[in-house]
Design a protein around this motif. Sequence first.
Motif, PDB file in Angstrom:
ATOM      1  N   ILE A   1      11.772  14.478  -8.751  1.00 45.60           N
ATOM      2  CA  ILE A   1      11.025  13.253  -9.011  1.00 45.60           C
ATOM      3  C   ILE A   1      11.229  12.212  -7.921  1.00 45.60           C
ATOM      4  O   ILE A   1      10.275  11.584  -7.463  1.00 45.60           O
ATOM      5  CB  ILE A   1      11.422  12.673 -10.387  1.00 45.60           C
ATOM      6  N   PHE A   2      12.479  12.019  -7.515  1.00 44.64           N
ATOM      7  CA  PHE A   2      12.801  10.941  -6.575  1.00 44.64           C
ATOM      8  C   PHE A   2      12.990  11.478  -5.158  1.00 44.64           C
ATOM      9  O   PHE A   2      13.375  12.617  -4.957  1.00 44.64           O
ATOM     10  CB  PHE A   2      14.045  10.194  -7.054  1.00 44.64           C
ATOM     11  N   PHE A   3      12.737  10.613  -4.185  1.00 44.31           N
ATOM     12  CA  PHE A   3      12.763  10.969  -2.769  1.00 44.31           C
ATOM     13  C   PHE A   3      14.024  10.397  -2.123  1.00 44.31           C
ATOM     14  O   PHE A   3      14.251   9.183  -2.161  1.00 44.31           O
ATOM     15  CB  PHE A   3      11.517  10.397  -2.089  1.00 44.31           C
TER      16      PHE A   3
ATOM     17  N   ASP B   1       3.500   8.225  -4.751  1.00 46.68           N
ATOM     18  CA  ASP B   1       4.557   9.152  -4.351  1.00 46.68           C
ATOM     19  C   ASP B   1       5.837   8.813  -5.119  1.00 46.68           C
ATOM     20  O   ASP B   1       6.156   7.645  -5.309  1.00 46.68           O
ATOM     21  CB  ASP B   1       4.788   9.026  -2.841  1.00 46.68           C
ATOM     22  N   SER B   2       6.554   9.804  -5.570  1.00 44.74           N
ATOM     23  CA  SER B   2       7.815   9.633  -6.293  1.00 44.74           C
ATOM     24  C   SER B   2       7.646   8.741  -7.518  1.00 44.74           C
ATOM     25  O   SER B   2       8.427   7.837  -7.775  1.00 44.74           O
ATOM     26  CB  SER B   2       8.898   9.072  -5.373  1.00 44.74           C
TER      27      SER B   2
ATOM     28  N   ASP C   1      24.441   8.884  -1.992  1.00 47.27           N
ATOM     29  CA  ASP C   1      23.048   9.210  -1.711  1.00 47.27           C
ATOM     30  C   ASP C   1      22.133   8.151  -2.329  1.00 47.27           C
ATOM     31  O   ASP C   1      22.380   7.680  -3.441  1.00 47.27           O
ATOM     32  CB  ASP C   1      22.680  10.581  -2.278  1.00 47.27           C
ATOM     33  N   VAL C   2      21.065   7.806  -1.595  1.00 52.60           N
ATOM     34  CA  VAL C   2      20.128   6.772  -2.049  1.00 52.60           C
ATOM     35  C   VAL C   2      18.731   7.382  -2.132  1.00 52.60           C
ATOM     36  O   VAL C   2      18.270   8.029  -1.192  1.00 52.60           O
ATOM     37  CB  VAL C   2      20.124   5.560  -1.099  1.00 52.60           C
ATOM     38  N   TYR C   3      18.079   7.144  -3.262  1.00 52.05           N
ATOM     39  CA  TYR C   3      16.750   7.694  -3.532  1.00 52.05           C
ATOM     40  C   TYR C   3      15.765   6.569  -3.813  1.00 52.05           C
ATOM     41  O   TYR C   3      16.144   5.492  -4.263  1.00 52.05           O
ATOM     42  CB  TYR C   3      16.798   8.634  -4.742  1.00 52.05           C
ATOM     43  N   PHE C   4      14.490   6.857  -3.578  1.00 56.47           N
ATOM     44  CA  PHE C   4      13.409   5.909  -3.839  1.00 56.47           C
ATOM     45  C   PHE C   4      12.494   6.465  -4.927  1.00 56.47           C
ATOM     46  O   PHE C   4      12.267   7.667  -5.015  1.00 56.47           O
ATOM     47  CB  PHE C   4      12.572   5.679  -2.572  1.00 56.47           C
TER      48      PHE C   4
END
Length: 116
Positions: free
Chosen positions: A89-91, A60-61, A33-36
């Motif tokens: 916190i992260f998207f 955002d984030s 999984d990858v988050y921004f």
Amino acid sequence: MKKKFKIKTFSSFSEINSLDDNIDVNIILSDGDVYFGTLITTQNIVTQMKNSDDSFFWIDSMLIVKKLDETNIKKAITEIIDNQYFNKIFFKIGTLELLEGFKKDFDEIIDFDTNW
């Protein structure tokens, strides 16, 4: 067992002020999984407000950190994962399998790499 993760940055640490700046990151979990997120220092929030005509500031984030360096960032994200705040916190932007520009094997990803 602690969750493993790696970070890809959009800027090199040599290009930023570790005490007064912000940096966009992708956080890649070992499950693919990858988050921004955007990491920012409190001083940079003050700087942004001083240089803006707006009456507000938001990202955002956003995660506020004491210092933008590899050690502090790793520590902060580890604490966030351990305290189960990560998804708040992260998207999530996708998975290694589906996103373009990422190596598909977690073990081949270089931590804190800026090369896409």
